[in-house]
Design an enzyme around this catalytic site. Structure first.
Site, short mmCIF file in Angstrom:
data_model
loop_
_atom_site.label_atom_id
_atom_site.label_comp_id
_atom_site.label_asym_id
_atom_site.label_seq_id
_atom_site.Cartn_x
_atom_site.Cartn_y
_atom_site.Cartn_z
N SER A 62 -5.21 0.61 1.06
CA SER A 62 -5.58 0.82 2.46
C SER A 62 -4.67 0.04 3.41
CB SER A 62 -7.03 0.38 2.67
OG SER A 62 -7.15 -0.99 2.40
N GLY A 90 -3.17 -3.79 3.17
CA GLY A 90 -1.71 -3.89 3.29
C GLY A 90 -1.32 -4.90 4.36
N CYS A 150 -3.70 9.75 -0.26
CA CYS A 150 -3.19 9.10 0.96
C CYS A 150 -2.40 10.09 1.82
CB CYS A 150 -2.34 7.89 0.60
SG CYS A 150 -1.11 8.25 -0.64
N GLU A 203 -8.76 7.62 8.56
CA GLU A 203 -8.62 8.18 7.22
C GLU A 203 -10.01 8.23 6.57
OE1 GLU A 203 -6.51 5.79 4.22
OE2 GLU A 203 -5.47 7.62 3.64
#
Ligand code: NDP
Length: 485
Positions: free
Chosen positions: A240, A244, A295, A392
């Site tokens: 995610s 990160g 992703c 997301e």
């Protein structure tokens, strides 16, 4: 009166896998118990059934793994010729192919993805990554990586991967690192550790020198211990954007290198001249493949206004034919959501979409009564400010927006903090190229979606991360410029 043919059950047998009741950590070529004996369970998300207990690595275990990797790097793997390293990678690739069915079944049991996807996508691509990088191992000087310099490995690489493509992400990380002469410590995701542990057995079977690959299972704290370890030369992370960013903060100011493959909110643009039925198939594979746990999913459909109603109608009809349910059934199209936490996240974001005024439609399918499930869903009447258009969701949920002109399509597609992927559907090559040139996304597919190949670099712009994986560009992330001689 029967209304059509029914599918008979076509279950894949699980007899081909042998799941131990517990697993240790893979350090220095052996399975070892964690220093404090801690463990956690991994479950089958389609049933909730416990599959195994897996060791939870603490800081001392991570340290032991990094030391094993350092020893292997200094004494064996670093000095080894590229041609010799390549032989090990070829051997691993072949074993993955030989044991493909075992890996596919185990992946589906631990992850919840349909067996046809683990069998036909994840495992073949993982083997292909090892084959591809095996071929590079003795040709790095000719890969054009660093101008007229001899590329040298970085040393010990810490790698942290997510749960959506467990073995495939492992291959994306380990194959290039080993081919370029580095050794690794890899942490799989908490909910999907089993194929990484089977991969550890493959390393033993291939006689890979001890310590070249180390697997430390655990949760976020284990990943954090790895990223903070002072003797790691580079961190490679997929997951995610939030985590990160945390990792980037952790290693800022150190000498460590970092590559990040983070989240996305990919736009799938359908122009009015597109072949609509093909586009509908591409939309389905863009967002419902792997339950939308992708992703680079095409989670925002941008469709030209004049064909929008037609596209949505055909899409709904197509979603009505998707088979949602037992991931071990070879006819299943959409499997289980990977965890209760992920299901809760999807449910919350879908609730937010409804609360903000978007119109929800979910496929009329019967969901199993145990395990974690979410019906394929479409939101229409979505505006760019809606959370379902910005965040997301990482589930089988598509947000549909419309546009009138190509310029508007591009502006809306780029209106996101992410920049990982995009798709374009049009009959006209010039329109495809005009659009692709203007999209801020690492990968742009034309009249297709979610196509992967080890030769093709993958990575993001903006909050989708930095660095590339696969292809020649992916090798670059694992080497330093050496001396010229
Ligand atoms: P995370 O980013 O938390 O997980 C990715 C990996 O990082 C896992 O191995 C995780 O361990 C590990 N990790 C967690 N915290 C840390 C830390 N502080 N330092 C180092 N490593 C850490 O993703 P989630 O599983 O929590 O999913 C959350 C959301 O992220 C999803 O809903 C989805 O939107 C997005 N996501 C995106 C992915 C992508 O490929 N773009 C992949 C996965 C998720 P553990 O498994 O134990 O948490």
């Amino acid at each position: 009166m029967p209304t059509g043919f029914e599918y008979a059950p076509a279950p894949e047998s699980r007899a081909v896998v042998d799941i131990a009741s517990s697993y240790g950590l893979f350090v220095g070529g052996e399975f070892v118990d964690p220093a404090d004996g801690a463990s956690f369970k991994t479950v089958n998300p389609a049933t909730g059934e416990r599959l195994s207990d897996v060791a939870e690595a603490g800081a001392a275990d991570v340290d032991a793994a990094v030391r094993a990797a350092r020893r292997a790097y200094t004494r064996v793997w670093g000095p080894m010729s590229g041609a010799e390293r390549g032989k090990y990678l070829f051997r691993i690739a072949r074993i993955l192919q030989e044991r493909a069915r075992e890996f596919a079944v185990l992946e589906t049991l631990d992850n919840g993805k349909p067996i046809k996807e683990s069998r036909d996508v994840d495992i073949p691509l993982a083997a292909a990554h090892f084959f591809y990088h095996a071929g590079w191992a003795d040709k790095l000087e000719y890969a054009g990586l660093t101008t007229s310099a001899r590329p040298t490995p970085l040393g010990v690489i810490g790698q942290v991967i997510p749960w959506n493509f467990p073995l495939l992400m492992l291959a994306w990380k380990i194959a290039p690192a080993l081919a370029t002469g580095n050794t690794v410590v890899l942490k799989p995701a908490e909910t999907t550790p089993l194929t990484a542990l089977l991969f550890a057995q493959v390393c033993q079977q291939a006689d890979l020198p001890a310590g070249v690959v180390n697997i430390v299972t655990g949760a976020g704290a284990t990943g954090q211990a790895l990223t903070e370890h002072p003797d790691v030369d580079k961190i490679a992370f997929t997951g995610s954007t939030d985590v990160g960013k945390q990792i980037a903060r952790t290693i800022a100011g150190t000498r460590k290198r970092l590559t990040l493959e983070l989240g996305g909110k990919g736009a799938n643009i359908v122009y009015d001249d597109a072949a609509i039925d093909q586009a509908v198939e591409g939309i389905v594979s863009g967002i419902y493949f792997n339950q939308g746990h992708v992703c680079c999913a095409g989670s925002r459909l941008l469709v030209q206004e004049s064909v929008a109603d037609d596209v949505v109608r055909r899409l709904q009809r197509r979603l009505g034919t998707l088979r949602v349910g037992d991931p071990m059934d070879k006819n299943t199209d959409v499997g289980a959501i990977n965890s209760a936490e992920q299901l809760a996240r999807i449910t919350a974001l879908v609730g937010a979409g409804e609360a903000e005024g978007a119109t929800r439609w979910s496929a009329p399918c019967e969901l199993p009564d145990r395990g974690y499930w979410f019906a394929p869903t479409i939101f229409t009447d979505v505006s760019q400010a809606h959370r379902v258009a910005q965040e997301e969701i990482f589930g089988p949920v598509l947000s549909v927006l419309t546009f009138r002109t190509p310029a508007e399509a591009v502006a809306k597609a780029n209106n996101t903090p992410y920049g990982l992927s995009a798709g374009i559907w049009s009959d006209k090559g010039s329109r495809v190229l005009w659009t692709a040139d203007r999209l801020r996304a690492g990968v742009v597919w034309a009249n297709s979606f979610n196509k992967f190949d080890p030769t093709s670099p993958f990575g993001g712009y903006k909050e989708s991360g930095y660095g590339r994986e696969a292809g020649r560009h992916g090798l670059e992330a694992y080497v330093a410029a050496g001396s010229e001689d």
